[in-house]
Design an enzyme around this catalytic site. Structure first.
Site, PDB file in Angstrom:
ATOM      1  N   CYS A   1      80.964 -88.129 -29.369  1.00 44.12           N
ATOM      2  CA  CYS A   1      80.673 -89.556 -29.507  1.00 44.12           C
ATOM      3  C   CYS A   1      82.012 -90.282 -29.510  1.00 44.12           C
ATOM      4  CB  CYS A   1      79.825 -89.847 -30.743  1.00 44.12           C
ATOM      5  SG  CYS A   1      80.482 -89.209 -32.295  1.00 44.12           S
ATOM      6  N   TRP A   2      82.113 -91.409 -30.193  1.00 45.51           N
ATOM      7  CA  TRP A   2      83.348 -92.181 -30.128  1.00 45.51           C
ATOM      8  C   TRP A   2      84.508 -91.447 -30.789  1.00 45.51           C
ATOM      9  CZ3 TRP A   2      86.894 -94.824 -28.237  1.00 45.51           C
ATOM     10  CH2 TRP A   2      87.840 -95.531 -28.989  1.00 45.51           C
TER      11      TRP A   2
END
Length: 358
Positions: free
Chosen positions: A93-94
């Site tokens: 993810c980020w």
């Protein structure tokens, strides 16, 4: 079982499936090249959960996220399994937070071989940024010359023959002039361009040099990393030239292969009004309307030749000058030069290593 890996470990693993679990908007802006999008939350859901987290409470945001993600888990698992085909999947993810951790846990419990990238996409972006922040590790051979002399064609030929070519215009999806986007659509984001360039350079890591076409610092909507641009100034500069007739024919063939190219060219032409004046633009527009592409293209070449100011003949101002009027002869001369120059480069590098070892 879920195993956390670093970005350095990820680059060493072969035959994996990269899954970006961020929203579709984050994915479209930039991702790790080759990754598929398997969003745990879409754009609207992510925004709603984020608002709850900031304005109400983290605990409520987690409950909200669970309620949204729960019904999706079966579909997410099936999609990941379909893409996996028995290969390990790497989720990110980020910054390696709850989105990748939660979905990785579910996929692992369902029997998929799962890795989770520590630091998420942010770790990969840091790697790329750090790479271009250092001194560029390649010597750079630059093909220079006026518009339409066939530099891009020569790059394609060189690549097919095994030479270390980087096609910057292809990566930027832009030919580098006011007409650069005709028929190509929008270009990538800066982050996407840099990631693609980094990956191509990784493939060529065993070569001491790369070959590119001369570009300005800006190509379309992206900027070349400063380290790359500076290295382009330092390496051999090879002038490519060709007859005006062949240049006209080459450009017409290149630009008219796209649907609605005439409309895009006319629209792009308007952006030259400040340089050429309303009267000249009107004259060129009339040529387009009449379908007189030869005269229009020749007129544009006169403008760009004066702008770029490359010679249309051999010149001692360059490391070599090669005519592309006969493409087969031109590519042979170019490859002969590269073979000779790269041989000297290797011997010089080896001599430097030996001197250092003494």
């Amino acid at each position: 079982m879920v195993q956390d890996i670093t970005i350095e470990e990820l680059l060493k693993i072969k035959d994996i499936v990269l899954l970006d679990v961020r929203s579709e908007g984050e994915y479209e802006e930039a991702t790790i090249p080759g990754a598929r999008n398997l969003p745990l939350f879409n754009n609207e859901e992510r925004a709603m959960i984020g608002t709850t987290y900031v304005q109400i409470s983290p605990a409520l945001a987690k409950e909200q996220g669970l309620a949204i993600a729960g019904p999706k888990l079966d579909g997410l698992y099936n999609q990941a399994r379909q893409w996996s085909k028995g290969r390990p999947v790497v989720l990110f993810c980020w910054r390696g937070g709850m989105r990748s951790r939660s979905l990785a846990t579910v996929l692992g419990l369902m029997g998929l071989p799962v890795y989770r990238l520590q630091g998420g996409y942010k770790a990969y972006r840091h790697l790329v940024h750090d790479y271009f922040s250092r001194e560029f590790p390649f010597k750079v051979v630059v093909l220079r010359g006026n518009t339409g002399v066939g530099k891009t064609e020569l790059l394609k030929w060189l690549r097919a023959d095994g030479y270390p070519v980087i096609d910057l215009e292809s990566l930027a999806n832009n030919r580098g002039s006011v007409f650069g986007s005709v028929g190509l659509g929008s270009g990538p984001s800066q982050k996407t361009f840099e990631a693609a360039l980094y990956e191509e350079l990784r493939v060529l890591a065993n070569f001491p040099y790369i070959i590119v076409e001369c570009e300005s610092k800006r190509i379309g909507r992206i900027n070349l990393p400063t380290s790359v641009y500076e290295a382009m100034k330092m390496g051999p500069q090879i002038l490519i030239y060709d007859s005006i007739q062949q240049r006209v024919e080459r450009l017409i063939k290149e630009y008219t292969q796209y649907p609605y190219a005439d409309q895009e060219i006319k629209s792009a032409l308007g952006r030259l009004t400040k340089n050429l004046g309303h009267k000249t633009i009107a004259e060129y527009s009339a040529l387009l309307e009449q379908g007189n592409l030869e005269e229009f293209t020749e007129g544009m070449l006169k403008y760009y030749d004066a702008l770029y100011a490359y010679p249309n003949h051999p010149s001692n101002d360059y490391d070599d000058s090669i005519s592309n009027e006969d493409p087969e002869k031109g590519i042979k001369e170019l490859e002969d030069y590269l073979d000779q120059w790269s041989g000297i480069l290797r011997r010089t590098t080896l001599s430097g290593i030996c001197d250092t070892a003494k």
